[in-house]
Design a protein around this motif. Sequence first.
Motif, mmCIF file in Angstrom:
data_model
loop_
_atom_site.group_PDB
_atom_site.id
_atom_site.type_symbol
_atom_site.label_atom_id
_atom_site.label_comp_id
_atom_site.label_asym_id
_atom_site.label_seq_id
_atom_site.Cartn_x
_atom_site.Cartn_y
_atom_site.Cartn_z
ATOM 1 N N PRO A 64 0.831 -1.200 0.000
ATOM 2 C CA PRO A 64 0.000 0.000 0.000
ATOM 3 C C PRO A 64 0.871 1.259 0.000
ATOM 4 C CG PRO A 64 0.086 -0.916 2.195
ATOM 5 C CD PRO A 64 0.819 -1.878 1.299
ATOM 6 N N HIS A 65 0.225 2.389 -0.137
ATOM 7 C CA HIS A 65 0.916 3.676 -0.293
ATOM 8 C C HIS A 65 1.965 3.961 0.788
ATOM 9 C CE1 HIS A 65 1.508 7.796 -1.548
ATOM 10 N NE2 HIS A 65 1.243 8.202 -0.323
ATOM 11 N N PHE A 66 1.658 3.710 2.051
ATOM 12 C CA PHE A 66 2.565 4.082 3.141
ATOM 13 C C PHE A 66 3.618 3.024 3.464
ATOM 14 C CE2 PHE A 66 -1.153 6.790 3.958
ATOM 15 C CZ PHE A 66 -0.516 8.027 3.903
ATOM 16 N N ALA A 67 3.535 1.861 2.827
ATOM 17 C CA ALA A 67 4.530 0.811 3.067
ATOM 18 C C ALA A 67 5.825 1.134 2.325
ATOM 19 C CB ALA A 67 4.000 -0.534 2.591
ATOM 20 N N GLN A 68 6.903 0.602 2.849
ATOM 21 C CA GLN A 68 8.203 0.676 2.185
ATOM 22 C C GLN A 68 8.771 -0.741 2.186
ATOM 23 O OE1 GLN A 68 10.418 3.581 4.417
ATOM 24 N NE2 GLN A 68 9.227 5.277 3.632
ATOM 25 N N VAL A 69 8.459 -1.480 1.128
ATOM 26 C CA VAL A 69 8.876 -2.878 1.038
ATOM 27 C C VAL A 69 10.354 -2.931 0.666
ATOM 28 C CG1 VAL A 69 8.498 -5.074 -0.127
ATOM 29 C CG2 VAL A 69 6.546 -3.580 0.384
ATOM 30 N N ALA A 70 11.149 -3.538 1.543
ATOM 31 C CA ALA A 70 12.574 -3.691 1.282
ATOM 32 C C ALA A 70 12.867 -4.989 0.541
ATOM 33 C CB ALA A 70 13.356 -3.651 2.595
#
Length: 91
Positions: A64-70
């Motif tokens: 989603p928009h606020f996630a930061q998938v590493a």
Amino acid sequence: MQCMKAWVYGKVQGVGYRLFCRRRARELGVTGHAINLPDGRVEVLLCGTEDALSSMIDALHQGPHFAQVAGVDVERIALGGAEVPTDFVTG
């Protein structure tokens, strides 16, 4: 039907990631679950067609928009009849 388990890491808790997974999985006809792990990752179980799983793995990388998938680690798993979930749930 194929099944996979994925472990998603980065900023993926407290940002609506599990609900994002449930919404996308239901759109694709994928069953399974998304649960927060104590170490900050999200574990995602996915069962569905090969095409649906491929689309779902792509979605896991986005989030989603606020996630930061590493990153996303994926492993194929074998589940027998009664073990295969019939819906997608969050926990």
